[in-house]
Scaffold this active site. Structure first.
Site, PDB file in Angstrom:
ATOM      1  N   GLU A 141      -6.714  -7.830  -1.134  1.00  0.00           N
ATOM      2  CA  GLU A 141      -7.290  -7.889   0.204  1.00  0.00           C
ATOM      3  C   GLU A 141      -8.781  -7.602   0.111  1.00  0.00           C
ATOM      4  O   GLU A 141      -9.186  -6.453  -0.056  1.00  0.00           O
ATOM      5  CB  GLU A 141      -6.624  -6.888   1.155  1.00  0.00           C
ATOM      6  CG  GLU A 141      -5.176  -7.202   1.475  1.00  0.00           C
ATOM      7  CD  GLU A 141      -4.586  -6.251   2.504  1.00  0.00           C
ATOM      8  OE1 GLU A 141      -5.361  -5.489   3.135  1.00  0.00           O
ATOM      9  OE2 GLU A 141      -3.351  -6.264   2.667  1.00  0.00           O
ATOM     10  N   GLU A 158       0.819  -1.224   0.000  1.00  0.00           N
ATOM     11  CA  GLU A 158       0.000   0.000   0.000  1.00  0.00           C
ATOM     12  C   GLU A 158       0.851   1.271   0.000  1.00  0.00           C
ATOM     13  O   GLU A 158       0.557   2.230   0.722  1.00  0.00           O
ATOM     14  CB  GLU A 158      -0.973  -0.008   1.190  1.00  0.00           C
ATOM     15  CG  GLU A 158      -2.030  -1.085   1.085  1.00  0.00           C
ATOM     16  CD  GLU A 158      -3.112  -0.985   2.156  1.00  0.00           C
ATOM     17  OE1 GLU A 158      -4.256  -1.364   1.857  1.00  0.00           O
ATOM     18  OE2 GLU A 158      -2.811  -0.528   3.274  1.00  0.00           O
TER      19      GLU A 158
END
EC number: 3.2.1.-
Length: 636
Positions: free
Chosen positions: A277, A201
Site C-alpha cells: 500500500e 496488517e
C-alpha cells in the site's frame, strides 16, 4: 531466460545505475506484451519470490499495481475504471473482499450484482491485468468493523481476529464458500490471481500468535496455491511475519523508504521488495478536512520506490464511494466516523475522472514500458439536473405504524442482538427505543454512536460518546421518551473492535434508576423497509414538517442519464435514496458537501428520490457537475 529491467529518462538514470552496480537490475525497457493473462498459455510456476526478484514463469516481474474495490464502484463502471488503470501503465489489480457484504446473514451468501467478485476478476483478466486478492477475513479498508459481519458480535465472549472458536468456526464456513469461487480464478488454473494476501496488517493488532498461521492454513487447505503475502505498516511489520509468507510493507512518504531498504531486509532477508500500500491520499472523517496529497509528492515517492528496485501497489488507484452504511470509523481519543465519499484523493476521482496524479504517473510508467500504453478512455459526462423540490412527506412517528409490531423488552437491546433478520440482528442504519416516563430528571446511559432524544415528539438534544447525560423537562400527562440511535460506523482499525456493538449499551437511567419496558423499532432502511410505504401512506409537505421525517420527490430525466452530484444546502443530517439505492449519509458539518450519484442508477423518465432528514429540512435538492469534498488539508 527472459530478463526484464528498466531504462528511464536521463534525470533518473543515476539511481538505476547504482542498482545495476548492486546487481539488482539489467537495464532494458519492460516489454509486457506477452505477459498478460489472456496470452500466457503455458503456466506451471506462477508468481515466485526468488532472491531480490519476483519471477512469473521464467521472467523477472515487477508488480505495478493499483487498488480498486468492486463493492465501492457501480458494476456498470468496472470496465471504465479498469481500462483507465491499464492505460496508466499498471499491470496488476488489487482488491479486498468484504465478508460483511458477502455474508450479511449466517450461511446466506451474496455474490450478485455489485458484489460479483468473479465477474470483476475475470474482467480484469480480459483487460490484461493480473490480480492480487486480499480476502481477509479482516480487511480494514475503512469499512464497518473492518469488513467483518456484525452478527459475530452476538457472542458476548467474541474475540475477533483470534483463534477463538466462535470466530474461527465462522471464518471456516465463510472461506469454504468464498474459496470455492476463488480457487478456479488462480494463475495455475488459468485465471489472473497471482497472489493472495493473508489477513491484513495483523502486526498492529497481534493478540494471538496462533491466528496468522491459522489463516494461512485455512487458505491453503481450501486450495490456494499461489504466492502468499502479508501486509503491514512500519509499526506492525516485525510482528506480522508468518513462516513461508512474503512480507510487504505499507507507507506514504520518501522518509519511510528506509523501511524498504533496511527494515524489510532485516525482517526477512533477501526477498523481493514490495510496497503493498503506497497511500496516494487519505480518507476523510466527518467534521474534519478533506485530506489531499500533492501530485508532485506522489510522483517523487513512486519514482523513489521503483528506483529502489521495489514493486508497488497504489492504494488507492480509484477509491469510489462508501455507498449505503458501509463506512467505518476510528476511535482512539475521539470517535470519528468516515464520510460517504471514498475519493481518497486517489489517482482517479470518486467519479472516475483523471487527476494530475494520473497524468504524471502515466508518463512515469509509460517511460519504463517497452510498448506504447493504450489510450485513456474518454471521460464520462456529468449533468447538473434541475433542482428537485420534495412534494410528499412522512414523519418518522407516522411511519412507525407501518413497520409492524415493535420488539418489546424489559431492558434495551443493542442493534446486533435484536431478534430480526433471521436471528442475525441488525447490521446498519438506525434503531428507535421508546418507553414511558412519569417524571423529569437527568437521563443517562451509553449510546453508540449518536442518539437523538425526544419527549413525545419534541427533540431535547443528543447523547453520544462525549455527552452521556441530558436533562428531561417535566411534561404534564402521558409522556413517551424516545431515543433514535444511529450506527455511524463501527471501528475498522485498532484494538477495540470487539466492543463495537451499537444502539443502547446496557441500561438507560432516569435519575439513576434504570428505565424498563421498551418498545424497539429496527430502522435498517433496506429496500424492503421502504416497500412498506406505498404512495397512500404519504401526505403533502406541510409548511413546518415534524422531524425526523422522510421526504419524497421525483427527478425527471428526458435523455440518457449521466453522473451528477447531489447538493443538500439547507439540510442538516440524513441519508438519500435514489430508485431504492442508498447513496449514503450527508451531514452539514462536512467536509463533504455533495453525494456522488452514478448515471447507471438513474433512468430516463421519473426517478424516485427519498431523503431521510433527522433535524432540519432544506427547500430543495440541487444537482451539480462538480463535487465539493470540503476544505483541503495537505497531508504532511
Amino acid at each position: 531466460m527472459t530478463t526484464w529491467s528498466l531504462r528511464r529518462r536521463p534525470a533518473r538514470t543515476l539511481g538505476l545505475l547504482l542498482l545495476v552496480v548492486l546487481g539488482f537490475l539489467v537495464l532494458r525497457r519492460l516489454d509486457w506484451s506477452t505477459l498478460v493473462p489472456l496470452r500466457l498459455r503455458h503456466r506451471q510456476l506462477g508468481l515466485q519470490a526468488k532472491g531480490w526478484n519476483f519471477m512469473l514463469e521464467d521472467s523477472t516481474f515487477w508488480i505495478f499495481g493499483g487498488s480498486i474495490h468492486y463493492f465501492r464502484v457501480p458494476r456498470e463502471y468496472w470496465r471504465d475504471r479498469l481500462l483507465k488503470m491499464k492505460a496508466c501503465g499498471l499491470n496488476t489489480l488489487t482488491t479486498y473482499v468484504p465478508w460483511n457484504l458477502h455474508e450479511p446473514e449466517r450461511g446466506k451468501f451474496d455474490f450478485s450484482g455489485n458484489l460479483d467478485l468473479e465477474a470483476f476478476v475475470l474482467m480484469a483478466a480480459e483487460i490484461g491485468l493480473w490480480v492480487i486478492l486480499r480476502p481477509g477475513p479482516y480487511i480494514c479498508s475503512e469499512m464497518d468493523l473492518g469488513g467483518l459481519p456484525s452478527w459475530l458480535l452476538q457472542d458476548p465472549g467474541m474475540r475477533l481476529r483470534t483463534t477463538y472458536k466462535g470466530f474461527t468456526e465462522a471464518v471456516d464456513l465463510y472461506f469454504d464458500h468464498l474459496m470455492s469461487r476463488v480457487v478456479p480464478l488462480q494463475y495455475k488454473r488459468g485465471g489472473p490471481i497471482i497472489a493472495v494476501q493473508v489477513e491484513n496488517e495483523y502486526g498492529s493488532y497481534n493478540k494471538d500468535p496462533a491466528y496468522m498461521p491459522y489463516v494461512k492454513k485455512a487458505l491453503e487447505d481450501r486450495g490456494i496455491v499461489e504466492l502468499l503475502l502479508t501486509s503491514d505498516n512500519k509499526d506492525g511489520l516485525s510482528k506480522g511475519i508468518v513462516q513461508g509468507v512474503l512480507a510487504t510493507i505499507n507507507l506514504q512518504s520518501t522518509h519511510e523508504l528506509q523501511l524498504l531498504t533496511t527494515f524489510l531486509f532485516n525482517v526477512q532477508g533477501t526477498q523481493p521488495k514490495m510496497v503493498m500500500e503506497y497511500w496516494t491520499g487519505w480518507f476523510d472523517s466527518w467534521g474534519g478536512p478533506h485530506n489531499i496529497l500533492d501530485s508532485s509528492e506522489v510522483l517523487k515517492t513512486v519514482s523513489a520506490i521503483v528506483d529502489a528496485g521495489s514493486s508497488i501497489n497504489l492504494y488507492m488507484f480509484h477509491g469510489g464511494t462508501n455507498f449505503g452504511f458501509m463506512n467505518g470509523a476510528m476511535h482512539f481519543h475521539d470517535y470519528k466516523s468516515d464520510v460517504t465519499s471514498y475519493d481518497y484523493d486517489a489517482v482517479l476521482t470518486e467519479a472516475g475522472d483523471y487527476t494530475a496524479k494520473y497524468m504524471k504517473l502515466r508518463d512515469f510508467f509509460g517511460s519504463i514500458s517497452g510498448i506504447p500504453l493504450p489510450p485513456p478512455p474518454d471521460l464520462l459526462p456529468k449533468m447538473p439536473y434541475e433542482p428537485l423540490t420534495p412534494v410528499l412527506y412522512l414523519s418518522l412517528w407516522d411511519a412507525l405504524k407501518y413497520l409492524g409490531e415493535p420488539i418489546k423488552s424489559e431492558k434495551p437491546i443493542n442493534m446486533e442482538n435484536l431478534p430480526v433478520n433471521g436471528g442475525n440482528g441488525q447490521s446498519f442504519g438506525y434503531i428507535l427505543y421508546e418507553t414511558s416516563i412519569t417524571s423529569s430528571g437527568i437521563l443517562s446511559g451509553h449510546v453508540h454512536d449518536r442518539g437523538q432524544v425526544f419527549v413525545n415528539t419534541v427533540s431535547i438534544g443528543f447523547l453520544d460518546y462525549k455527552t452521556t447525560k441530558i436533562a428531561v423537562p417535566l411534561i404534564q400527562g402521558y409522556t413517551v421518551l424516545r431515543i433514535l440511535v444511529e450506527n455511524r460506523g463501527r471501528v475498522n482499525y485498532g484494538e477495540n473492535i470487539d466492543d463495537q456493538r451499537k444502539g443502547l449499551i446496557g441500561n438507560l437511567y432516569l435519575n439513576d434508576s434504570p428505565l424498563k419496558n421498551f418498545r424497539i423499532y429496527s430502522l435498517d432502511m433496506k429496500k424492503s423497509f421502504f416497500q412498506r410505504f406505498g404512495l397512500d401512506k404519504w401526505s403533502s409537505l406541510p409548511e413546518t414538517p415534524t422531524l425526523p421525517a422522510f421526504f419524497l420527490g421525483s427527478l425527471s430525466i428526458s435523455s440518457t442519464p449521466c453522473d451528477t452530484f447531489l447538493k443538500l444546502e439547507g439540510w442538516e443530517k440524513g441519508v438519500v435514496f435514489i430508485n431504492g439505492q442508498n447513496l449514503g449519509r450527508y451531514w452539514n458539518i462536512g467536509p463533504q458537501k455533495t453525494l456522488y450519484l452514478p448515471g447507471p442508477w438513474l433512468s430516463s423518465g421519473i426517478n424516485q428520490v427519498i431523503v431521510f432528514e433527522e433535524t432540519m429540512a432544506g427547500p430543495a435538492l440541487q444537482f451539480t457537475e462538480t463535487p465539493h469534498l470540503g476544505r483541503n488539508q495537505y497531508i504532511k
